[in-house]
Design a protein around this motif. Structure first.
Motif, PDB file in Angstrom:
ATOM      1  N   GLN A  54       0.819  -1.207   0.000  1.00 55.50           N
ATOM      2  CA  GLN A  54       0.000   0.000   0.000  1.00 55.50           C
ATOM      3  C   GLN A  54       0.857   1.262   0.000  1.00 55.50           C
ATOM      4  OE1 GLN A  54      -3.165  -0.323  -0.568  1.00 55.50           O
ATOM      5  NE2 GLN A  54      -3.415   1.876  -0.693  1.00 55.50           N
ATOM      6  N   LYS A  86      -0.286  -2.147  -7.928  1.00 54.90           N
ATOM      7  CA  LYS A  86      -0.293  -2.545  -6.514  1.00 54.90           C
ATOM      8  C   LYS A  86      -1.271  -3.685  -6.288  1.00 54.90           C
ATOM      9  CE  LYS A  86      -0.748   1.674  -4.687  1.00 54.90           C
ATOM     10  NZ  LYS A  86      -0.757   2.768  -3.693  1.00 54.90           N
ATOM     11  N   ASP A  92      -2.409   2.081  -8.969  1.00 52.46           N
ATOM     12  CA  ASP A  92      -3.249   1.177  -8.182  1.00 52.46           C
ATOM     13  C   ASP A  92      -3.390  -0.206  -8.801  1.00 52.46           C
ATOM     14  OD1 ASP A  92      -3.645   2.984  -6.144  1.00 52.46           O
ATOM     15  OD2 ASP A  92      -5.523   3.759  -6.982  1.00 52.46           O
TER      16      ASP A  92
END
Length: 91
Positions: free
Chosen positions: A67, A76, A73
């Motif tokens: 995170q 991740k 995103d």
């Protein structure tokens, strides 16, 4: 000294294998051509997470480290899925 060199070489091989496995996984989840300019950062992040995993970090610690990464995103999410979620491929 030779045992230290051997352990280092084995670790490098492990990290390269993790990177190659993750890269193939990322190719199946996202358009990697769009991340060409940050591929070095993605590789460094994957190796960092693999080191955490090897040192016995918990899933929560790994998730917190993911995170905190300064990556898009979807990258991740792919890293989290690869190391923790349904995408985990540990042969």
């Amino acid at each position: 000294a030779i045992e230290g060199v051997l352990a280092h070489a084995e670790a490098l091989g492990y990290f390269q294998g993790v990177w190659q496995g993750f890269y193939k996984y990322l190719q199946s989840k996202a358009n990697v051509a769009g991340y060409r300019n940050i591929m070095g950062n993605i590789r460094a992040a994957v190796i960092h997470i693999a080191r955490l995993e090897m040192s016995g970090a918990t899933d929560t610690e790994i998730q917190n480290a993911i995170q905190a990464l300064g990556l898009p995103d979807d990258v991740k999410t792919a890293i989290r899925d690869y190391f923790i979620g349904a995408g985990t491929q540990k042969a």
